[in-house]
Enzyme design. Structure first.
Site, PDB file in Angstrom:
ATOM      1  N   LYS A 156      -3.218  -2.504   5.286  1.00 41.90           N
ATOM      2  CA  LYS A 156      -2.092  -2.183   6.134  1.00 41.90           C
ATOM      3  C   LYS A 156      -2.583  -1.413   7.362  1.00 41.90           C
ATOM      4  O   LYS A 156      -3.660  -0.831   7.262  1.00 41.90           O
ATOM      5  CB  LYS A 156      -1.035  -1.409   5.350  1.00 41.90           C
ATOM      6  N   ASP A 185      -0.767  -2.984  -0.529  1.00 38.91           N
ATOM      7  CA  ASP A 185       0.077  -1.800  -0.414  1.00 38.91           C
ATOM      8  C   ASP A 185      -0.410  -0.902  -1.547  1.00 38.91           C
ATOM      9  O   ASP A 185      -0.102  -1.154  -2.713  1.00 38.91           O
ATOM     10  CB  ASP A 185       1.554  -2.166  -0.623  1.00 38.91           C
ATOM     11  N   HIS A 186      -1.196   0.114  -1.216  1.00 38.41           N
ATOM     12  CA  HIS A 186      -1.928   0.795  -2.292  1.00 38.41           C
ATOM     13  C   HIS A 186      -0.990   1.512  -3.274  1.00 38.41           C
ATOM     14  O   HIS A 186      -1.370   1.795  -4.392  1.00 38.41           O
ATOM     15  CB  HIS A 186      -2.992   1.744  -1.732  1.00 38.41           C
ATOM     16  N   LYS A 190      -0.894   2.240  -7.941  1.00 36.05           N
ATOM     17  CA  LYS A 190      -0.850   3.537  -8.628  1.00 36.05           C
ATOM     18  C   LYS A 190      -0.358   3.334 -10.056  1.00 36.05           C
ATOM     19  O   LYS A 190       0.594   2.602 -10.291  1.00 36.05           O
ATOM     20  CB  LYS A 190       0.077   4.512  -7.883  1.00 36.05           C
ATOM     21  N   GLU A 224       4.683  14.743   1.864  1.00 36.19           N
ATOM     22  CA  GLU A 224       3.276  15.139   2.021  1.00 36.19           C
ATOM     23  C   GLU A 224       3.213  16.517   2.649  1.00 36.19           C
ATOM     24  O   GLU A 224       4.054  16.858   3.491  1.00 36.19           O
ATOM     25  CB  GLU A 224       2.553  14.153   2.933  1.00 36.19           C
ATOM     26  N   ASP A 243       4.609   3.592   8.904  1.00 36.96           N
ATOM     27  CA  ASP A 243       3.466   3.999   8.083  1.00 36.96           C
ATOM     28  C   ASP A 243       3.809   4.030   6.589  1.00 36.96           C
ATOM     29  O   ASP A 243       2.962   3.715   5.754  1.00 36.96           O
ATOM     30  CB  ASP A 243       3.006   5.394   8.549  1.00 36.96           C
ATOM     31  N   HIS A 248       5.422   1.297   1.512  1.00 36.37           N
ATOM     32  CA  HIS A 248       5.384   1.985   0.216  1.00 36.37           C
ATOM     33  C   HIS A 248       6.787   2.262  -0.349  1.00 36.37           C
ATOM     34  O   HIS A 248       7.066   1.974  -1.511  1.00 36.37           O
ATOM     35  CB  HIS A 248       4.630   3.315   0.326  1.00 36.37           C
ATOM     36  N   LYS A 348       5.557  14.129   6.793  1.00 38.64           N
ATOM     37  CA  LYS A 348       4.324  14.919   6.766  1.00 38.64           C
ATOM     38  C   LYS A 348       4.694  16.370   7.002  1.00 38.64           C
ATOM     39  O   LYS A 348       5.729  16.673   7.592  1.00 38.64           O
ATOM     40  CB  LYS A 348       3.360  14.420   7.842  1.00 38.64           C
TER      41      LYS A 348
HETATM   42  C1  BG6 Z   1      -1.041   5.724   3.741  1.00 33.39           C
HETATM   43  C2  BG6 Z   1      -0.497   6.277   5.014  1.00 33.39           C
HETATM   44  O1  BG6 Z   1      -0.668   4.379   3.582  1.00 33.39           O
HETATM   45  O2  BG6 Z   1      -0.527   6.475   2.644  1.00 33.39           O
HETATM   46  C3  BG6 Z   1      -0.834   7.761   5.152  1.00 33.39           C
HETATM   47  O3  BG6 Z   1      -1.051   5.567   6.105  1.00 33.39           O
HETATM   48  C4  BG6 Z   1      -0.382   8.523   3.929  1.00 33.39           C
HETATM   49  O4  BG6 Z   1      -0.232   8.302   6.314  1.00 33.39           O
HETATM   50  C5  BG6 Z   1      -0.891   7.841   2.674  1.00 33.39           C
HETATM   51  O5  BG6 Z   1      -0.884   9.842   4.021  1.00 33.39           O
HETATM   52  C6  BG6 Z   1      -0.323   8.489   1.439  1.00 33.39           C
HETATM   53  O6  BG6 Z   1      -0.940   7.938   0.324  1.00 33.39           O
HETATM   54  P1  BG6 Z   1      -1.097   8.759  -1.018  1.00 33.39           P
HETATM   55  O7  BG6 Z   1      -1.730   7.791  -1.948  1.00 33.39           O
HETATM   56  O8  BG6 Z   1      -1.950   9.945  -0.689  1.00 33.39           O
HETATM   57  O9  BG6 Z   1       0.284   9.173  -1.410  1.00 33.39           O
END
Ligand code: BG6
Length: 513
Positions: A156, A185-186, A190, A224, A243, A248, A348
């Site tokens: 992404k 989409d990581h 999880k 975050e 983002d 997500h 954030k």
């Molecule tokens: C990313 C965003 O995809 O996910 C970042 O680009 C964000 O801005 C991050 O900080 C959050 O991922 P995680 O796994 O730390 O919750």
């Protein structure tokens, strides 16, 4: 979803291997897979980047990343030595066709040495503008043809808006078959996110409650504490909606709202999620402010330490309009969810780092107990903590011990930490193993990406047209007041993260500032 078996012989080619993603995420994940014996005997990583590095410099650089970011801590000398032998580096200009013919020759030789059937994975850890040309060059060099063995992984952001996402899909699908394309989409990798599927569909007790008759609303918060860190250059053109929400949070919503799948085949899961995206009520362009709120952090304090405003971060314009907070109200117009609001928010520099999905049930239809016996009365709530607490919580009313009848809220908790001795794998471990095994269940299909862009498009357009009043929340708070107002107009409020060992009896109203 396939049972986990070791993948076939694989060469992983990482475009942009000198970058942050390879350093922080990919290599620690691959190293963990290696020490847990998930990688096939025949496995190699070719790192490509414009940088000039020798193989040894590349390996040293990656080892520093593994030592810093791996969940297993510092790498072991002997294990690293064996792993490092699988890593090589090629300095390459991604626009130069010669780089691809050299790659083709190298892969051909490797295939020959390993005796044939080798999976080639092209991992694009590059800016979006390079994805199309890389795919084109791979195709020209004959590297995209093998539908079963050639796979492309696209990081992404997938496009910048609907038009660019469509154009990228178009470009990729003229070269690769959809089954060869893995859009990351990581969040979907999880462990706690995958467990939403297990919890919902491997247990029978939830389903009868899982609809508009019993659920009042759903809150999905990904908060975050970090600021924009060193990513100002990227974030200035992205903002929180692009983002985090478009990908997500929308995916989390899909997992909560989807219908039970018939099987755990990739296409079935993706179809069911797609049904949710199609059912989400479009936001009317002339009423965006009723459904979406944006914010940007000013200076404030995190854990007692002063932190700068977003506009004072490196790489950020002093009059930046990028939103670092976004909240949405969405409805899923179908039989199950009609008129149940889904509130999504992310930001954030918020007060806490926590990702939580709260399913707020409707109140009991009739109170048999006299009001005098009810202490702090709350409707039931089911909470999935995605991170950092990793667990599930059910809040219910209980008789408090004593000779009188007195009721109060209590929590029943399940935590990964207490329940399991083994540590959860990182999202990238799961996702990398999946692509090696050819399992696309946890990856995004083209129609999902486009549908999610289409949903946020009216908001993007409205926000581009109207100047924001930024900054509008202090770092260390829970975001702008407008976010609270959006829920207050529905006579609701954001619930404080429930999992972080709070006494269930304390009223959970967020205090800003
Ligand atoms: C990313 C965003 O995809 O996910 C970042 O680009 C964000 O801005 C991050 O900080 C959050 O991922 P995680 O796994 O730390 O919750």
């Amino acid at each position: 979803m396939q049972p986990t078996i070791n993948p076939d012989s694989t060469v992983l080619v990482i475009f942009g291997a000198g970058g942050d993603l390879a350093w922080r995420k990919l290599m620690p994940a691959l190293y963990s897979l290696f020490i847990d014996h998930w990688l096939p005997d025949h496995f190699a990583i070719i790192g490509l980047d414009l940088k000039q590095l020798s193989d040894d410099e590349f390996r040293q650089h990656l080892r520093a990343g593994v030592d810093q970011f791996s969940r297993r801590g510092k790498s072991d000398d002997a294990a690293w030595k064996t792993f490092a032998a699988k890593l090589t580096f090629v300095s390459a200009n991604f626009a130069d066709p010669a780089a691809y013919s050299a790659l083709a020759e190298r892969l051909g030789k490797q295939d020959h040495d390993w005796g044939g059937t080798v999976t080639h994975i092209y991992y694009l850890a590059t800016p979006p503008a390079l994805m199309d040309p890389i795919a084109e060059n791979l195709s020209q060099a004959g590297l995209a043809n093998d539908r079963a063995r050639a796979r492309i992984v696209v990081e992404k952001p997938f496009g910048h808006d609907l038009a660019s996402a469509r154009a990228l899909n178009q470009a990729l699908t003229t070269i690769f078959d959809e089954s060869q394309i893995y859009r990351i989409d990581h969040y979907l990798g999880k462990e706690t996110v995958q467990n939403i599927l297990a919890f919902r569909f491997a247990n029978a007790f939830l389903e009868p409650l899982w609809d508009r008759r019993y659920i009042d609303h759903v809150q999905i918060s990904v908060a975050e504490q970090v600021g924009v860190e060193h990513r100002g250059g990227y974030y200035e053109h992205a903002g929180a909606l692009r983002d985090m929400i478009q990908n997500h949070l929308m995916q989390l919503l899909c997992l909560i709202a989807m219908e039970p799948p018939v099987s755990f085949e990739a296409e079935e899961i993706r179809n069911k999620k797609m049904d949710v995206l199609r059912a989400i009520r479009p936001i009317p362009p002339d009423h965006v402010d009723r459904f979406a709120v944006r914010g940007q952090y000013g200076a404030g304090r995190i854990d007692g330490q002063p932190v700068p405003a977003y506009r004072a971060e490196p790489g950020v314009a002093p009059d930046s309009r990028a939103e670092t907070f976004a909240a949405l109200k969405l409805y899923v117009d179908n039989w199950r969810w009609q008129d149940v609001p889904f509130y999504l928010r992310t930001g954030k520099r918020l007060a806490e780092r926590t990702s939580e999905i709260i399913i707020q049930m409707r109140p009991a239809p009739h109170q048999s107990f006299p009001s005098a016996v009810i202490g702090e009365w709350q409707p039931n709530r089911l909470v999935f903590n995605i991170q950092p607490a990793e667990g599930i919580l059910i809040r219910f009313q209980a008789k408090q011990p004593g000779l009188n009848m007195r009721l109060g809220p209590e929590d029943m908790r399940f935590t990964y930490k207490e329940a399991f001795e083994t540590e959860s794998p990182e999202a990238y471990e799961t996702l990398l193993l999946d692509v090696m095994q050819g399992d696309a269940t946890l990856y995004m299909r083209s129609d999902q990406v486009e549908a999610a862009w289409a949903l946020v498009l009216p908001i993007l357009e409205h926000w581009a047209a109207v100047a924001p009043d930024f900054p509008n929340y202090a770092a260390g708070s829970w975001g702008p007041e407008a976010g609270d107002v959006m829920l207050a107009t529905d006579s609701r409020r954001w619930l404080l993260p429930t999992f972080a060992s709070r006494d269930p009896k304390t009223p959970d109203v967020e205090k800003n500032g």
